[in-house]
Design a protein around this motif. Sequence first.
Motif, PDB file in Angstrom:
ATOM      1  N   ARG A 133     -25.804 -18.144  23.062  1.00  0.00           N
ATOM      2  CA  ARG A 133     -26.290 -18.367  21.269  1.00  0.00           C
ATOM      3  C   ARG A 133     -25.972 -19.908  20.531  1.00  0.00           C
ATOM      4  NH1 ARG A 133     -23.590 -16.194  15.835  1.00  0.00           N
ATOM      5  NH2 ARG A 133     -24.671 -17.417  14.168  1.00  0.00           N
ATOM      6  N   ARG A 134     -27.820 -20.373  20.193  1.00  0.00           N
ATOM      7  CA  ARG A 134     -27.247 -21.682  20.018  1.00  0.00           C
ATOM      8  C   ARG A 134     -26.645 -21.907  18.861  1.00  0.00           C
ATOM      9  NH1 ARG A 134     -33.358 -22.100  22.192  1.00  0.00           N
ATOM     10  NH2 ARG A 134     -33.244 -22.441  24.571  1.00  0.00           N
ATOM     11  N   PRO A 135     -26.056 -23.637  18.973  1.00  0.00           N
ATOM     12  CA  PRO A 135     -25.366 -23.831  17.383  1.00  0.00           C
ATOM     13  C   PRO A 135     -26.335 -23.966  16.627  1.00  0.00           C
ATOM     14  CG  PRO A 135     -25.282 -25.181  19.168  1.00  0.00           C
ATOM     15  CD  PRO A 135     -26.245 -24.463  20.125  1.00  0.00           C
ATOM     16  N   PHE A 136     -26.118 -23.469  15.650  1.00  0.00           N
ATOM     17  CA  PHE A 136     -26.638 -23.413  14.128  1.00  0.00           C
ATOM     18  C   PHE A 136     -26.466 -24.778  13.740  1.00  0.00           C
ATOM     19  CE2 PHE A 136     -27.336 -22.973   9.619  1.00  0.00           C
ATOM     20  CZ  PHE A 136     -29.598 -22.717   9.824  1.00  0.00           C
ATOM     21  N   ARG A 137     -27.709 -25.568  13.219  1.00  0.00           N
ATOM     22  CA  ARG A 137     -27.881 -26.783  12.856  1.00  0.00           C
ATOM     23  C   ARG A 137     -27.977 -27.310  11.127  1.00  0.00           C
ATOM     24  NH1 ARG A 137     -24.524 -29.944  16.604  1.00  0.00           N
ATOM     25  NH2 ARG A 137     -25.138 -29.318  18.663  1.00  0.00           N
ATOM     26  N   GLY A 138     -28.110 -26.229  10.398  1.00  0.00           N
ATOM     27  CA  GLY A 138     -28.342 -26.362   9.618  1.00  0.00           C
ATOM     28  C   GLY A 138     -27.563 -26.114   8.402  1.00  0.00           C
ATOM     29  N   SER A 139     -27.513 -26.468   7.303  1.00  0.00           N
ATOM     30  CA  SER A 139     -26.525 -25.836   6.522  1.00  0.00           C
ATOM     31  C   SER A 139     -25.267 -24.940   6.826  1.00  0.00           C
ATOM     32  CB  SER A 139     -26.613 -26.779   4.719  1.00  0.00           C
ATOM     33  OG  SER A 139     -27.360 -25.683   4.166  1.00  0.00           O
TER      34      SER A 139
ATOM     35  N   ALA B 249     -27.320 -21.193   6.916  1.00  0.00           N
ATOM     36  CA  ALA B 249     -25.840 -20.331   7.063  1.00  0.00           C
ATOM     37  C   ALA B 249     -26.220 -18.719   6.723  1.00  0.00           C
ATOM     38  CB  ALA B 249     -24.909 -20.505   8.253  1.00  0.00           C
ATOM     39  N   ARG B 250     -25.388 -18.852   5.263  1.00  0.00           N
ATOM     40  CA  ARG B 250     -25.711 -18.119   4.598  1.00  0.00           C
ATOM     41  C   ARG B 250     -26.843 -16.744   4.304  1.00  0.00           C
ATOM     42  NH1 ARG B 250     -22.675 -21.583   1.168  1.00  0.00           N
ATOM     43  NH2 ARG B 250     -20.287 -21.639   2.017  1.00  0.00           N
ATOM     44  N   VAL B 251     -27.975 -17.285   4.431  1.00  0.00           N
ATOM     45  CA  VAL B 251     -29.161 -16.912   3.793  1.00  0.00           C
ATOM     46  C   VAL B 251     -29.523 -16.346   5.199  1.00  0.00           C
ATOM     47  CG1 VAL B 251     -31.197 -17.073   2.823  1.00  0.00           C
ATOM     48  CG2 VAL B 251     -30.152 -18.853   2.288  1.00  0.00           C
ATOM     49  N   LEU B 252     -29.670 -16.952   6.338  1.00  0.00           N
ATOM     50  CA  LEU B 252     -29.930 -16.041   7.379  1.00  0.00           C
ATOM     51  C   LEU B 252     -29.524 -15.471   7.970  1.00  0.00           C
ATOM     52  CD1 LEU B 252     -31.374 -19.483   9.474  1.00  0.00           C
ATOM     53  CD2 LEU B 252     -32.802 -17.806   8.711  1.00  0.00           C
ATOM     54  N   PHE B 253     -27.944 -15.493   8.079  1.00  0.00           N
ATOM     55  CA  PHE B 253     -27.037 -14.858   8.467  1.00  0.00           C
ATOM     56  C   PHE B 253     -25.660 -13.677   7.813  1.00  0.00           C
ATOM     57  CE2 PHE B 253     -27.852 -18.502  11.658  1.00  0.00           C
ATOM     58  CZ  PHE B 253     -28.852 -17.893  12.569  1.00  0.00           C
ATOM     59  N   GLY B 254     -25.564 -14.051   6.677  1.00  0.00           N
ATOM     60  CA  GLY B 254     -24.910 -13.172   6.166  1.00  0.00           C
ATOM     61  C   GLY B 254     -23.954 -14.657   5.617  1.00  0.00           C
TER      62      GLY B 254
ATOM     63  N   ARG C 249     -20.385 -23.670  13.223  1.00  0.00           N
ATOM     64  CA  ARG C 249     -21.888 -23.273  13.383  1.00  0.00           C
ATOM     65  C   ARG C 249     -22.614 -22.365  14.442  1.00  0.00           C
ATOM     66  NH1 ARG C 249     -24.181 -27.971  12.021  1.00  0.00           N
ATOM     67  NH2 ARG C 249     -23.413 -29.988  12.399  1.00  0.00           N
ATOM     68  N   GLY C 250     -21.547 -20.989  14.193  1.00  0.00           N
ATOM     69  CA  GLY C 250     -21.758 -19.896  14.903  1.00  0.00           C
ATOM     70  C   GLY C 250     -20.763 -19.805  16.110  1.00  0.00           C
ATOM     71  N   LEU C 251     -20.400 -20.508  16.735  1.00  0.00           N
ATOM     72  CA  LEU C 251     -19.875 -20.204  18.737  1.00  0.00           C
ATOM     73  C   LEU C 251     -18.390 -20.736  18.210  1.00  0.00           C
ATOM     74  CD1 LEU C 251     -21.895 -23.412  20.308  1.00  0.00           C
ATOM     75  CD2 LEU C 251     -22.762 -20.878  19.259  1.00  0.00           C
ATOM     76  N   THR C 252     -17.942 -20.398  18.879  1.00  0.00           N
ATOM     77  CA  THR C 252     -16.435 -20.188  19.549  1.00  0.00           C
ATOM     78  C   THR C 252     -15.591 -20.842  19.302  1.00  0.00           C
ATOM     79  OG1 THR C 252     -16.303 -18.538  21.281  1.00  0.00           O
ATOM     80  CG2 THR C 252     -16.225 -17.693  18.856  1.00  0.00           C
ATOM     81  N   GLY C 253     -16.563 -21.405  20.905  1.00  0.00           N
ATOM     82  CA  GLY C 253     -16.113 -22.305  21.467  1.00  0.00           C
ATOM     83  C   GLY C 253     -16.525 -24.314  20.895  1.00  0.00           C
ATOM     84  N   HIS C 254     -17.099 -24.592  22.048  1.00  0.00           N
ATOM     85  CA  HIS C 254     -17.520 -26.172  20.950  1.00  0.00           C
ATOM     86  C   HIS C 254     -18.889 -25.772  21.074  1.00  0.00           C
ATOM     87  CE1 HIS C 254     -19.648 -27.558  24.829  1.00  0.00           C
ATOM     88  NE2 HIS C 254     -18.414 -27.011  25.909  1.00  0.00           N
TER      89      HIS C 254
END
Length: 328
Positions: free
Chosen positions: A150-156, A160-165, A173-178
């Motif tokens: 999974r790549r980090p999401f760079r939007g607002s 992110a809420r619209v796309l992923f809930g 940015r969707g990642l548990t790490g860096h």
Amino acid sequence: MSSNTNWAIVATVDEPPVLVQAFVSWHISLGAEAIYLYCDRPDDLVADQFEGHPHVKVTRCDAAHWARLGKSRPQRHEVRQVLNANDAYARCAVEWLAHIDADEFLAPRDSIEAVLQSLPVDVDSLVVPVAERVHLPDDAADDIFGGAFRRPFRGSKAEARVLFGAEDELTYRGLTGHAQGKVFLRTGRQARLSIHRAKPTGDEQPLILSRADPAELELLHFDGLTPLHWRYKQLRMLRALERDGGMPPSPHRARQAAALVRRGLDHDGFYHQLKSPAVEVARHLSAHDLLRLPPDGFLQGIEMRATAECDDWLRREKGDVLSYEPDK
């Protein structure tokens, strides 16, 4: 453009041997001139395995090593990593050096040499963007290197809420790490390596940076080979904060650790909550070019090991950390 494109990697390691073996084998297959392994534990069996290897430079981080660097052994492992990376930078005989961890794998579309050769000679440093391993429903349970990335999401956050809930405060940015990626530094510069970037030494001008296109070169990060491995990393961080003056974690990491403690260290379900996207989320990720499959031939020829081998090593070698009980 540069025609001298040989490159090397430096990593400070104290990981399950199956991971270090895959890390070395993969990067040699990509054309690494050398891999500088700094074994954080001088008695690490990985050091025995790779000493004498033509492409691996093993350093046991014993008292003599730290004396050579003019230091006593730093408490913080991040400080040890940076000191070791810059020791390798000072003595390596290649044009480019990358500082990454043993759970991170460089993944070029064609070759790393081609990416580096494409850079103008005044570029000092190349940032390699990161993608983090996630589990999809059809992944093989016993393949610790399986999954997509999974790549980090760079939007607002609103996007992110619209796309992923609902926005997940336990990730960044969707990642548990860096999400910063890691770096290649051209050798011979008045510069030093840190964890994620390179910095000029003294009062020199800022380094000229470039950023790799993820389609050309990406860093594939396994933030925990297994749920137990992920729990170990969380507890290691918490114990270091309490006992060793550990580096304060990023906010989302601190929230992950706090949530793990609240759940009574029930790591398996929590791990998959964070790292197994629902079918609809995975569809969104794929549609927005945020989900990639491993490259063709990824770790090809490297024996895939069952989860038990990694977890057995953790219980045997890291039982003191796994038994740590932080305050709730």
